[in-house]
Scaffold this active site. Structure first.
Site, mmCIF file in Angstrom:
data_model
loop_
_atom_site.group_PDB
_atom_site.id
_atom_site.type_symbol
_atom_site.label_atom_id
_atom_site.label_comp_id
_atom_site.label_asym_id
_atom_site.label_seq_id
_atom_site.Cartn_x
_atom_site.Cartn_y
_atom_site.Cartn_z
ATOM 1 C CG HIS A 224 -1.998 -1.002 1.194
ATOM 2 N ND1 HIS A 224 -1.801 -2.294 1.612
ATOM 3 C CD2 HIS A 224 -3.292 -0.919 0.777
ATOM 4 C CE1 HIS A 224 -2.928 -2.973 1.478
ATOM 5 N NE2 HIS A 224 -3.840 -2.169 0.968
ATOM 6 C CG ASP B 202 -4.034 -5.477 -4.168
ATOM 7 O OD1 ASP B 202 -5.133 -5.046 -3.779
ATOM 8 O OD2 ASP B 202 -3.149 -5.895 -3.398
#
Length: 614
Positions: free
Chosen positions: A269, A342
Site C-alpha cells: 500500500h 490489486d
C-alpha cells in the site's frame, strides 16, 4: 421481489431482442451500437472454466454489440461514494465530483459504463444489509441502462481483520483462525455462510481468500490474513474456502495475491515490495495455494503489486508483468478465469508509471479487471489512446471483456441481477450462521503457554484487564463474558503504546486483583506493550496475555504465565477466549505458523502445530 423490481426486470427482458433467454441467460439487445467488424475480435477460445456453451455464446453476442466505450468501461471496477445509487449527501457528491465529474454513483456508472463497483465503509457503501442490497439494485439498474450488462459488485470480505460488512452480518473467523482449526470442512462451511450473506445483499464477487503463505513473521500487510506458514495447510484451506464461497447461492472467489505476498517486509500500500525467493522456493512455498485454488475452480485471481525477480527481472510489479500474468499464470498454470489487479491506488504499482499508463500496462500484461484506479479520467483516456494507436490490440481488450462477461453469466448475474431487499435478513446474520461462526471461532483459540496451571481461572477471580481494544468493543465483550463466568473485572484500555501513566494505573489495578489479563496487538521489539507486561509481572501475580492479531507477540513476551492466540478481537472471539480462560471449554486450536525467537529468526520458539489443552 418488490413490484418495482419485478417491473424493472420485465422491462429488461423485453429489451433483450427476439430471443429472450438462451440457456437461462438473457441475450444482448439488438439495438446496441456494434463495434467495428473485422480484425481485433478474439477467437472463440476464451473459455472461463465452469461456463456453459450458452453462457459463452451470450458473451460473444454481447461483445459484438458493444461500443468501444462500453468495452473499456467493462474492465474497470471502481469505488463510488454514497449509500444510495441516486441520492447522496453533499459530502459524498463532492467526492464523486472530484473523482468522476458527476454527483451520484448511478451517474458514475452511466458516464463510464463501468463493469464493476467495489464497496467500502469509508465510501459509505456499507452501512446495513438492507441498505447495501438497495444500493446494489440501484447500481445494477444504472449499469443495465448504460451498457445492457449488469455489474460485478465486489468487496474485500476476508473476515477477521479485513471485514467490510459488519454486524448484523455474521462475524466470521479470518484465514489464520481457520488455519488454527485444521478443518477444511469448517473452512468451507464458514466460506459458504460468507458467500450466501454477500449474495443476499447483491455482492457478486469477494476478493478472498488470501492464498499467501505467511513465512515472514514481520510481514506488515498479510499476517493473520493468511491461513499460515505451511503451504500444504494453506492450500487445503484455500481450496475449501473457494468451494464454500462459490457454492450454492454464493459469489465469485478471488485467490490473492499472485504470485505470493507472504514473505515481504514492505506493505505494498505504501511501497514496492521485493520477494527474493528463487524459482524453486516460489514453486515450493508460494505456488501451491494458487494451484489448489485453480484446481478448486476459483473464478478469479488477484495480482500483487510486488517485484519477484525469479519470475521477471524487469523491476516491474507482477500486476504489470506480461511474464508473470500471461507467461506464468495463464500459460504455465493454465488459468483461464478472470485476473484482477490489486487496488491501483496503492503505491506499489504507482511508483514507476502514471495512473493512466499503469492501466494500459496492466491490460497488456494480461489483466482483465482494473480495480480502483485513483484517476479515472486519465486511465480512461489512456486506454482509449492505446486502442486508437494500436498499442493495445482490440483483441486483447475483447479477451478481457469476454472473461468479465462469461464470469457474470456463470454467476447468474445476467439472468437475475437484482436481489430482494425485503428478504435480506432471512439470510444475513441468522442464528444458524451465528452458530457456525461461534463454533469455528471456538475451535481456533490456541493456548501456547500455561505455567503452573494458571488457567483455568478460579470462578470468582478478580481480574485486572489492560491492553489494546478496538474502541471499547473488545474489552467490553471480554469483560461481559468473564463476568458471566463469575469473575470481577476492572478494565483499562492502554492501547498499542501504553503511556507511563497508563502503565502505572494498570499496575495499581493488578495489585488489587488475583490475575492480570493483557490484550496485545502486534508486539514488536521495544514495544511499550512489552513494558506494560513486564510491569505487571513485577507485581508478582499471574499475567495472562491474549494476542488479538498476529500470534507472534509471545516472542517478545516469553515469560508470561499464560498465552492465548485469538487471531481476532471481535466479540465472538472474546466470548470464545473467556470460555477458555474460565475453563468452560478446552482450547483445540493448533498454531498455523512457526514462531521464531525474538533474537534469532532461525531459532524456533514455538513450532508449527503447537497447542495445549486444559
Amino acid at each position: 421481489m418488490t413490484q418495482h423490481l419485478s417491473t424493472t426486470r420485465r422491462t429488461l427482458l423485453r429489451g433483450l431482442g427476439a430471443s429472450a433467454l438462451v440457456g437461462g441467460l438473457a441475450t444482448c439487445p439488438t439495438t446496441a451500437v456494434a463495434a467495428p467488424a473485422g480484425k481485433g475480435h478474439p477467437k472463440d477460445g476464451v473459455h472461463v472454466p465452469g461456463t456453459t456453451a450458452a453462457q459463452r455464446a451470450w458473451a460473444r453476442r454481447t461483445l459484438r454489440t458493444m461500443t468501444r466505450d462500453q468495452k473499456i468501461g467493462q474492465v474497470f471496477n471502481q469505488y463510488l461514494y454514497g449509500s444510495d445509487a441516486n441520492t447522496v449527501s453533499e459530502a459524498d457528491a463532492a467526492e464523486n465530483l472530484k473523482l468522476y465529474g458527476v454527483r451520484t454513483p448511478a451517474e458514475v456508472v452511466a458516464k463510464y459504463k463501468l463493469g464493476g463497483a467495489i464497496y467500502f465503509a469509508w465510501t459509505n457503501s456499507v452501512k446495513d444489509p438492507e441498505q447495501i442490497a438497495t444500493l446494489s439494485n440501484g447500481l445494477q439498474r444504472a449499469a443495465l441502462e448504460a451498457s445492457d450488462v449488469p455489474l460485478t459488485i465486489s468487496i474485500d470480505q476476508e473476515n477477521g481483520v479485513v471485514t467490510r460488512m459488519g454486524a448484523p452480518a455474521t462475524t466470521l473467523p479470518g484465514a489464520m483462525a481457520l488455519g488454527a482449526t485444521r478443518s477444511p470442512h469448517e473452512a468451507r462451511i464458514v466460506a459458504r455462510v460468507n458467500g450466501q450473506e454477500l449474495h443476499a445483499v447483491g455482492v457478486t464477487m469477494n476478493h478472498a481468500p488470501d492464498a499467501d503463505v505467511n513465512v515472514n513473521p514481520a510481514n506488515p500487510v498479510i499476517g493473520v490474513r493468511s491461513v499460515g506458514s505451511d503451504p500444504e495447510l494453506v492450500s487445503q484451506m484455500v481450496a475449501a474456502q473457494v468451494k464454500g464461497l462459490q457454492g450454492n447461492k454464493g459469489v465469485s472467489a478471488t485467490a490473492k495475491h499472485f504470485p505470493g505476498h507472504g514473505d515481504t517486509a514492505t506493505d505494498s500500500h505504501v511501497g514496492l515490495p521485493e520477494i527474493t525467493h528463487s524459482r524453486e522456493e516460489w514453486e515450493r512455498i508460494d505456488l501451491p495455494p494458487f494451484k489448489a485454488a485453480i484446481a478448486a475452480g476459483v473464478d478469479s485471481i488477484m495480482s500483487a503489486h510486488l517485484v519477484m525477480p525469479a519470475l521477471d527481472d524487469s523491476g516491474d510489479p507482477a500486476t504489470l508483468s506480461h511474464k508473470i500474468i500471461t507467461g506464468v499464470l495463464r500459460e504455465e498454470l493454465g488459468f483461464q478465469g478472470l485476473v484482477v489487479t490489486d487496488g491501483l491506488q496503492m503505491e506499489g504499482v504507482r511508483q514507476k508509471y502514471g495512473d493512466g499508463e499503469v492501466t494500459v500496462r496492466a491490460l497488456l500484461a494480461g489483466i482483465d479487471m482494473l480495480l480502483m484506479t485513483p484517476d479515472m479520467p486519465a486511465a480512461w483516456q489512456a486506454v482509449h489512446d492505446a486502442v486508437d494507436s494500436g498499442r493495445l490490440p482490440m483483441a486483447r481488450l475483447d479477451e478481457a471483456v469476454l472473461r468479465n462477461l462469461q464470469t457474470k453469466a456463470k454467476r447468474g448475474i445476467v439472468a437475475d441481477p437484482f436481489v430482494d431487499v425485503q428478504r435480506v435478513m432471512d439470510v444475513v446474520g441468522t442464528r444458524q450462521h451465528q452458530r457456525v461462526a461461534a463454533g469455528a471461532t471456538a475451535d481456533s483459540i490456541t493456548l501456547l503457554r500455561n505455567e503452573g496451571g494458571t488457567l483455568p481461572l478460579a470462578g470468582a477471580a478478580t481480574v485486572a484487564l489492560a491492553g489494546w481494544s478496538s474502541k471499547t468493543e473488545t474489552h467490553d465483550a471480554l469483560t461481559t463474558a468473564l463476568s458471566g463466568h463469575g469473575a470481577t473485572v476492572t478494565a483499562l484500555q492502554t492501547g498499542a503504546s501504553p503511556t507511563p501513566e497508563q502503565v502505572d494505573a494498570a499496575v495499581a489495578a493488578a495489585k488489587q486483583a488475583d490475575v492480570s489479563i493483557v490484550t496485545t496487538y502486534n508486539v514488536t521489539k521495544g514495544s511499550r506493550q512489552a513494558v506494560l507486561v513486564e510491569a505487571l509481572r513485577a507485581v508478582g501475580k499471574p499475567v495472562v496475555v491474549v494476542a488479538l492479531r498476529n500470534p507472534y507477540d509471545i516472542a517478545h513476551l516469553p515469560q508470561v504465565d499464560a498465552y492465548l492466540a485469538s487471531y481476532a478481537w471481535s466479540p465472538v472471539a472474546m466470548r470464545a477466549v473467556a470460555d477458555v480462560l474460565a475453563g468452560k471449554t478446552s482450547p483445540t486450536g493448533k498454531l498455523p505458523v512457526t514462531i521464531p525467537t525474538a533474537d534469532d529468526p532461525a531459532k524456533t520458539l514455538y513450532p508449527f502445530g503447537a497447542g495445549l489443552a486444559l
